[in-house]
Design a protein around this motif. Structure first.
Motif, mmCIF file in Angstrom:
data_model
loop_
_atom_site.group_PDB
_atom_site.id
_atom_site.type_symbol
_atom_site.label_atom_id
_atom_site.label_comp_id
_atom_site.label_asym_id
_atom_site.label_seq_id
_atom_site.Cartn_x
_atom_site.Cartn_y
_atom_site.Cartn_z
ATOM 1 N N LEU A 145 0.825 -1.207 0.000
ATOM 2 C CA LEU A 145 0.000 0.000 0.000
ATOM 3 C C LEU A 145 0.857 1.254 0.000
ATOM 4 N N GLN A 146 1.901 1.273 0.824
ATOM 5 C CA GLN A 146 2.782 2.446 0.903
ATOM 6 C C GLN A 146 3.504 2.678 -0.421
ATOM 7 N N ASP A 147 4.019 1.614 -1.044
ATOM 8 C CA ASP A 147 4.704 1.752 -2.325
ATOM 9 C C ASP A 147 3.749 2.247 -3.414
ATOM 10 N N GLY A 148 2.531 1.700 -3.429
ATOM 11 C CA GLY A 148 1.539 2.143 -4.409
ATOM 12 C C GLY A 148 1.205 3.606 -4.254
ATOM 13 N N MET A 149 0.981 4.036 -3.004
ATOM 14 C CA MET A 149 0.683 5.451 -2.746
ATOM 15 C C MET A 149 1.858 6.332 -3.147
ATOM 16 N N ASN A 150 3.069 5.949 -2.754
ATOM 17 C CA ASN A 150 4.255 6.747 -3.076
ATOM 18 C C ASN A 150 4.464 6.868 -4.575
ATOM 19 N N ASN A 151 4.323 5.762 -5.310
ATOM 20 C CA ASN A 151 4.487 5.798 -6.765
ATOM 21 C C ASN A 151 3.476 6.730 -7.418
ATOM 22 N N ASN A 152 2.215 6.607 -7.004
ATOM 23 C CA ASN A 152 1.167 7.436 -7.598
ATOM 24 C C ASN A 152 1.331 8.907 -7.234
ATOM 25 N N LEU A 153 1.647 9.187 -5.981
ATOM 26 C CA LEU A 153 1.812 10.587 -5.576
ATOM 27 C C LEU A 153 3.013 11.217 -6.262
ATOM 28 N N ALA A 154 4.055 10.444 -6.536
ATOM 29 C CA ALA A 154 5.208 10.981 -7.264
ATOM 30 C C ALA A 154 4.792 11.422 -8.666
#
Length: 197
Positions: free
Chosen positions: A130-139
């Protein structure tokens, strides 16, 4: 004035996780399309994570309602009434953008030469996914949307300094572009990239 500027740039971010499967299911799907046996070396999860961004329409009408009926501080006599109104008020929002990424949080199985000494728990792997998905999308969103870009004036060049920090998400391994605002003969101002820090 700063508060009004923040209200005019208020967003709601919704995270949606789709097709969440464990690595066993990943291997099963791969096996269906393969004539050879798939080696099952990892455990963990794979999913599609979408981040949806909605903008709060803080127009003049909403602004008037907010300041006249909903805004309160500790000295407001009808604080409880205003809080109840705020909690039930329906702020209008519009869809702004979205970003979607495929993400995997996995580890090699115990006994593999590249396996971690201590295996992460299923909960830890789900949290990482979940954290990686959020970080990738927010980037991606921060890169493409002007409202999400960090903006600050450089006030010193030796050493290079700007008044940004942890609240803007500054980290030592991130790159930031430096722009100079240039005005042409017609008076139009454009941003010209001058460097990377």
């Amino acid at each position: 004035d700063a508060g009004e500027e923040l209200l005019n740039n208020s967003f709601i971010i919704v995270i949606d996780v789709n097709d969440l499967i464990d690595m066993e299911e990943v291997y099963n799907r791969m096996q269906k399309n393969s004539k050879t046996t798939i080696t099952r070396t990892k455990n963990g999860f794979k999913a599609t994570v979408s981040t949806y961004v909605f903008r709060i329409n803080f127009n003049d009408t909403i602004n008037a309602v907010f300041w006249n009926d909903l805004w309160a501080d500790a000295s407001t006599p009808d604080l409880a009434i205003r809080k109840a109104k705020f909690d039930t008020y329906k702020f209008p929002v519009t869809y702004y953008t979205r970003s979607t990424t495929m993400v995997e949080a996995s580890q090699y199985n115990a006994g593999q030469s590249t396996a971690p000494k201590v295996q992460a728990t299923q909960e830890e792997l789900l949290l990482k996914l979940l954290q990686d998905g959020m970080n990738n999308n927010l980037a991606v969103i921060e890169k493409n949307l002007e409202e999400f870009k960090v903006k600050s004036a450089i006030f010193s060049t030796h050493p290079l300094e700007a008044k940004i920090g942890k609240k803007e998400g500054v980290k030592t391994d991130h790159r930031y572009f430096v722009y100079e605002m240039v005005q042409d003969n017609t008076g139009e101002i454009t941003a010209k990239r001058k460097g990377v820090v």
